[in-house]
Enzyme design. Structure first.
Site, PDB file in Angstrom:
ATOM      1  N   ASP A   1     -56.170 -84.349   8.811  1.00 29.58           N
ATOM      2  CA  ASP A   1     -55.797 -85.555   8.065  1.00 29.58           C
ATOM      3  C   ASP A   1     -55.954 -86.827   8.907  1.00 29.58           C
ATOM      4  O   ASP A   1     -55.868 -86.781  10.131  1.00 29.58           O
ATOM      5  CB  ASP A   1     -54.339 -85.438   7.601  1.00 29.58           C
ATOM      6  CG  ASP A   1     -53.381 -85.326   8.772  1.00 29.58           C
ATOM      7  OD1 ASP A   1     -52.442 -86.129   8.859  1.00 29.58           O
ATOM      8  OD2 ASP A   1     -53.617 -84.446   9.625  1.00 29.58           O
ATOM      9  N   GLU A   2     -56.195 -87.932   8.196  1.00 28.26           N
ATOM     10  CA  GLU A   2     -56.137 -89.275   8.786  1.00 28.26           C
ATOM     11  C   GLU A   2     -56.931 -89.419  10.085  1.00 28.26           C
ATOM     12  O   GLU A   2     -56.467 -90.028  11.040  1.00 28.26           O
ATOM     13  CB  GLU A   2     -54.663 -89.657   9.019  1.00 28.26           C
ATOM     14  CG  GLU A   2     -53.873 -89.739   7.718  1.00 28.26           C
ATOM     15  CD  GLU A   2     -52.425 -90.125   7.933  1.00 28.26           C
ATOM     16  OE1 GLU A   2     -51.907 -90.919   7.135  1.00 28.26           O
ATOM     17  OE2 GLU A   2     -51.816 -89.616   8.884  1.00 28.26           O
TER      18      GLU A   2
HETATM   19  N1  IFG Z   1     -49.046 -89.012   6.411  1.00 23.57           N
HETATM   20  C1  IFG Z   1     -49.383 -88.213   7.608  1.00 23.57           C
HETATM   21  C2  IFG Z   1     -48.231 -87.536   8.311  1.00 23.57           C
HETATM   22  C3  IFG Z   1     -46.950 -88.371   8.285  1.00 23.57           C
HETATM   23  C4  IFG Z   1     -46.650 -88.768   6.839  1.00 23.57           C
HETATM   24  C5  IFG Z   1     -45.286 -89.442   6.745  1.00 23.57           C
HETATM   25  C6  IFG Z   1     -50.066 -86.401   6.101  1.00 23.57           C
HETATM   26  C7  IFG Z   1     -50.982 -85.241   5.845  1.00 23.57           C
HETATM   27  C8  IFG Z   1     -47.746 -89.662   6.348  1.00 23.57           C
HETATM   28  N2  IFG Z   1     -50.340 -87.153   7.195  1.00 23.57           N
HETATM   29  O1  IFG Z   1     -49.149 -86.630   5.349  1.00 23.57           O
HETATM   30  O2  IFG Z   1     -48.587 -87.288   9.666  1.00 23.57           O
HETATM   31  O3  IFG Z   1     -47.044 -89.491   9.117  1.00 23.57           O
HETATM   32  O4  IFG Z   1     -44.861 -89.528   5.406  1.00 23.57           O
END
Ligand code: IFG
Length: 528
Positions: A339-340
């Protein structure tokens, strides 16, 4: 004219009548099995209008000599002993024992296909409790129902007065989804083995069967990897806010895995990559494209880190980590995150994810990843975890992947209940108890239907959650709702009916010492 004597006779009669009505009323309501507050709601309940009473001579009998079944019997005995004060023994018997006892037995192979892997049949008569299942897991799930059919005070750790009644009837029960889980982020804030085990006690109570541990991220590496010791030693020694962090030795990780196994819970370990990797990049300079180790990070930004896709050492690192983790993990999945990865070029990300899938498969495990991985070419049996981007989920479905539903606006446990919640975030949504429950994994997002959904997972990210007390506040009372979405057919689910059962669980939360959020949307039935 009514004289004094007649007056007192009438008064006595009225008191007696009132008492009789009250006793019989309470006896009546408690003997209607279909009026219980069991969560998840069982698939079928047939009430027969009486009740079984657990007594001091009650024992638990198991059929056959299997150590595993005896262990399940002992688990139930341990749950009943403290509050009843009865010395409940676990014994073996080839056939149904005398009255007043509980009998756990496995069905002859495949004699009941409807029950499947985790289903059970619970037959309660005035004389005995009979619990049958195809597999030990089914017996274990049925035991949670027995616990919830007893008065809430059964969960107290000190001797209580009875009577310990269970309404009579038959429950035939089995889950819709085979994957019913929770994710705990132990990277942003580290949680001890004991805290993780406490969370698994709650998962077990609501028949959930997966715990996904988010073991690495920018702020902390939480699992010992013997071939790369600095990952935990250096990468594990802080957390969000700069606290001391921590990590699981391989022995402690195995303790968590065994605790899970005894509760028929599977551990899914996640090593997030190529993004969310600052803790690893801070631990080994060679993992960085510029050859310089980064600083440890204790903030809560995301998307700034990436492994060095072009270097071979990156894949040696991943192979070593996955190999050691796979050897410690009996479950089928290794979660590769994905992710991200905002600091990884798309043309680098795709071949990276393709390579990492091969590494996981070469180590005998199935790939799970956040649905961002769907831009790569997904191998066979890959599961994509949907969290925020519908297009990614659709791309995963187009490649034949199953979808694990963790929609951030419904199932992220770090989302505040409302704007007054002191803990958590709200980038995805405010998630009150009703909106956590009122959705269906197979109709929520376009082009993800029944045939695509593997199951459901609620995710607790811990940027703002620092201890068990705070964890419980975010997990309860939303967890039982996710458990019910994962177990009970959607045709059997209705918020107005569910909230009454949830309200009755309040006494159980209290008895278990759970620090839950007393949402005003729930009609709590909790003695002051
Ligand atoms: N998104 C990030 C997480 C976390 C989350 C907090 C995902 C897959 C926001 N990635 O959710 O690491 O920071 O709500």
């Amino acid at each position: 004219m009514i004289d004094k004597k007649q007056n007192s006779t009438i008064a006595a009669f009225m008191v007696f009548t009132m008492l009789f009505v009250q006793v019989s009323a309470s006896a009546k309501t408690s003997s209607d099995l279909s009026k219980t507050d069991v969560i998840p709601k069982p698939v079928t309940i047939t009430a027969t209008g009486g009740y079984f009473v657990l007594k001091s001579h009650t024992d638990i009998y198991v059929r056959g000599e299997s150590k595993e079944i005896k262990q399940i019997g002992q688990y139930l005995a341990d749950k009943l002993k403290l509050s009843t004060g009865y010395s409940i023994d676990v014994k073996t018997a080839e056939k149904v024992p005398g009255s007043g006892n509980i009998y756990l037995t496995l069905l002859e192979k495949s004699s009941s296909s409807i029950l499947g892997e985790e289903g059970y049949e619970l037959i309660i008569t005035k004389k005995q409790i009979l619990l049958k299942a195809n597999n030990p897991a089914g017996l274990f799930r049925g035991i949670q129902t027995i616990r919830q059919l007893l008065p809430a005070k059964i969960e107290l750790a000190s001797k209580q007065t009875g009577p310990w009644k269970i309404s009579t009837g038959t429950i035939t029960d089995y889950p819709v989804y085979s994957y019913r889980g929770v994710m705990l982020d132990v990277s942003r804030h580290f949680f001890s083995v004991g805290d993780v085990e406490k969370l698994m006690d709650y998962l077990a109570y609501y028949k959930m069967n997966i715990l996904h541990l988010h073991l690495s991220d920018d702020q902390g590496w939480r699992i010992e990897i013997k071939s790369w010791p600095e990952l935990a030693k250096h990468g594990g020694n802080t957390q969000v806010g700069g606290g001391k962090g921590g990590y699981y030795t391989q022995e402690q990780y195995s303790e968590i895995v065994n605790y899970a196994k005894e509760r028929y819970i599977t551990i899914v370990p996640e090593i997030d990559m190529p993004g969310h990797t600052n803790a690893a990049l801070a631990s080994y300079a060679d993992l960085n494209c510029n050859g310089k180790a980064t600083e440890l990070y204790t903030g809560i930004n995301v998307g700034f880190s990436t492994l060095c896709i072009a270097q071979n050492i990156t894949y040696k690192f991943i192979d070593d980590v996955i190999r050691e983790l796979a050897a410690l993990t009996p479950g089928p999945y290794i979660h590769i995150g994905g992710d991200e990865s905002r600091s990884t070029k798309r043309e680098d990300y795709i071949p990276f994810i393709n390579k990492v899938q091969d590494i996981v498969i070469a180590n005998g495990k199935q790939v799970l990843g956040w649905d961002d991985i769907a831009i790569a070419s997904l191998k066979q049996n890959v599961v994509a975890q949907h969290w925020a981007n519908v297009k990614n989920a659709n791309m995963a479905v187009d490649q034949g992947a199953k979808i694990l539903m963790s929609p951030a606006n419904k199932a992220y446990l770090d989302m505040q209940y409302d704007k007054s919640t002191k803990l958590g975030l709200h980038w995805a949504a405010y998630i009150e108890v009703d909106s956590a429950y009122i959705w269906d994994p197979t109709t929520l997002i376009p082009r993800v239907g029944k045939e695509n959904v593997l199951g459901i997972e609620a995710a607790l990210w811990t940027e703002t959650i620092t201890n068990l007390h705070e964890m419980e506040y975010m997990v309860f009372p939303r967890l039982p709702g996710y458990a019910e979405i994962g177990w009970t057919p959607s045709s059997g689910r209705n918020w107005n009916e569910y909230k009454v059962r949830l309200g009755k669980q309040g006494e159980r939360f209290k008895a278990m010492g759970i620090n839950y959020y007393p949402s005003r949307l729930v009609p709590w039935e909790v003695a002051k």
